[in-house]
Design an enzyme around this catalytic site. Sequence first.
Site, PDB file in Angstrom:
ATOM      1  N   GLY A  29      14.146   2.531   4.901  1.00 27.12           N
ATOM      2  CA  GLY A  29      14.765   1.286   5.374  1.00 27.12           C
ATOM      3  C   GLY A  29      15.400   1.358   6.742  1.00 27.12           C
TER       4      GLY A  29
ATOM      5  NE  ARG B  19      -3.455  -6.515  -5.622  1.00 27.96           N
ATOM      6  CZ  ARG B  19      -3.939  -6.738  -4.392  1.00 27.96           C
ATOM      7  NH1 ARG B  19      -3.229  -6.397  -3.336  1.00 27.96           N
ATOM      8  NH2 ARG B  19      -5.115  -7.293  -4.223  1.00 27.96           N
TER       9      ARG B  19
ATOM     10  CG  MET C 202       5.173   2.007   2.024  1.00 32.05           C
ATOM     11  SD  MET C 202       4.576   1.543   3.673  1.00 32.05           S
ATOM     12  CE  MET C 202       3.459   2.885   4.011  1.00 32.05           C
ATOM     13  NE  ARG C 203       2.509  -1.503  -4.869  1.00 31.53           N
ATOM     14  CZ  ARG C 203       1.929  -0.556  -5.597  1.00 31.53           C
ATOM     15  NH1 ARG C 203       2.287   0.699  -5.449  1.00 31.53           N
ATOM     16  NH2 ARG C 203       0.971  -0.870  -6.443  1.00 31.53           N
TER      17      ARG C 203
ATOM     18  CG  ASN D 253       3.670  -5.003   8.257  1.00 31.49           C
ATOM     19  OD1 ASN D 253       4.614  -4.424   7.693  1.00 31.49           O
ATOM     20  ND2 ASN D 253       2.518  -4.392   8.498  1.00 31.49           N
TER      21      ASN D 253
ATOM     22  CG  HIS E 285       0.549  -0.602  11.341  1.00 27.81           C
ATOM     23  ND1 HIS E 285       0.379  -0.105  10.065  1.00 27.81           N
ATOM     24  CD2 HIS E 285      -0.319   0.067  12.133  1.00 27.81           C
ATOM     25  CE1 HIS E 285      -0.575   0.820  10.094  1.00 27.81           C
ATOM     26  NE2 HIS E 285      -1.005   0.948  11.337  1.00 27.81           N
TER      27      HIS E 285
ATOM     28  CB  VAL F 258      -4.726  -3.810   4.805  1.00 24.48           C
ATOM     29  CG1 VAL F 258      -3.674  -2.730   5.001  1.00 24.48           C
ATOM     30  CG2 VAL F 258      -4.813  -4.201   3.339  1.00 24.48           C
TER      31      VAL F 258
ATOM     32  CB  ALA G  16       9.093   2.379  20.146  1.00 26.73           C
TER      33      ALA G  16
HETATM   34  C1  GAR Z   1       7.805   2.599   9.519  1.00 21.71           C
HETATM   35  O1  GAR Z   1       7.325   3.542  10.453  1.00 21.71           O
HETATM   36  C2  GAR Z   1       6.849   1.416   9.433  1.00 21.71           C
HETATM   37  O2  GAR Z   1       6.254   1.098  10.663  1.00 21.71           O
HETATM   38  C3  GAR Z   1       5.837   1.929   8.448  1.00 21.71           C
HETATM   39  O3  GAR Z   1       6.584   2.625   7.482  1.00 21.71           O
HETATM   40  C4  GAR Z   1       7.768   3.159   8.106  1.00 21.71           C
HETATM   41  C5  GAR Z   1       8.954   2.719   7.284  1.00 21.71           C
HETATM   42  O4  GAR Z   1      10.130   3.317   7.758  1.00 21.71           O
HETATM   43  N1  GAR Z   1       5.086   0.865   7.882  1.00 21.71           N
HETATM   44  C6  GAR Z   1       3.795   0.965   7.558  1.00 21.71           C
HETATM   45  O5  GAR Z   1       3.153   1.976   7.659  1.00 21.71           O
HETATM   46  C7  GAR Z   1       3.164  -0.314   7.013  1.00 21.71           C
HETATM   47  N2  GAR Z   1       1.745  -0.295   7.144  1.00 21.71           N
HETATM   48  P1  GAR Z   1      11.542   2.662   7.435  1.00 21.71           P
HETATM   49  O6  GAR Z   1      11.578   2.490   5.912  1.00 21.71           O
HETATM   50  O7  GAR Z   1      12.524   3.703   7.881  1.00 21.71           O
HETATM   51  O8  GAR Z   1      11.650   1.379   8.160  1.00 21.71           O
END
Ligand code: GAR
Length: 228
Positions: free
Chosen positions: A14, A67, A92-93, A109, A111, A146, A175
């Site tokens: 988070g 789902r 992550m779902r 989102n 990424h 996705v 970043a």
């Molecule tokens: C982050 O790097 C985010 O960009 C990635 O998961 C991490 C979560 O970190 N998201 C994905 O890969 C989605 N496809 P966080 O829980 O510390 O924000």
Amino acid sequence: MKRKRLGLLISGRGSNMAAILAAAAPDYPAEPVLVLSNRADAAGLEVAKARGVPTAVVESRAFKGDRAGFEAAMEAVLGQHGVEIIALAGFMRVLTADFVRRWEGRLINIHPSLLPAFPGLDTHARALAAGVRLHGCTVHLVTAGVDEGPIIAQAAVPVLPDDTEASLAARVLAAEHRLYPAALSWLAAGQVRLAAGRAVITGVDSAVDSLLNPLPRAALLSTQCSKV
Ligand code: GAR
């Protein structure tokens, strides 16, 4: 200004959620009203509680592949909190096309790559293996595919010769923490509109400098510039 009621969806640490909560001062156009996790052990839940933001858990595991049932349970919680706009922050779902359609234009989102390069998992390892010199992160509107959907903003970071997956991930994450609160604020403030399937942002400055990596000698750079 009427602030948009924001729901943050998380699955783990988070840190992006925390960056958004930290940015969400009273003049920020989105008001965090709910942090919802699909895992009870997500560390981000404690961070949200410490900031006084309501939290909820809808365990995806409990739905065993159902789902639609999982999303119906999430919708109920989102509705109870009057959520108007959703930011996925390490959620992550994969969401169904139905859910995405219901939240179209109100669901974003982040990424950890410069999309459309490296959708999916293990983006930093794949960037290192590919030998790219620039990597980064993307904030985009969510569509049914996705890690697809109109791009709102991107941040690029250099890949350095001695980078490991961990060092590169840390540079990208820093970043992400700068980019996500800004991109979300533009969506919440109504500065993002769609044109021919692309997101157009109004009322923001664009960077006009190039980011070069490796960096050529200064003399070489100025020679090139003087020709323009
Ligand atoms: C982050 O790097 C985010 O960009 C990635 O998961 C991490 C979560 O970190 N998201 C994905 O890969 C989605 N496809 P966080 O829980 O510390 O924000």
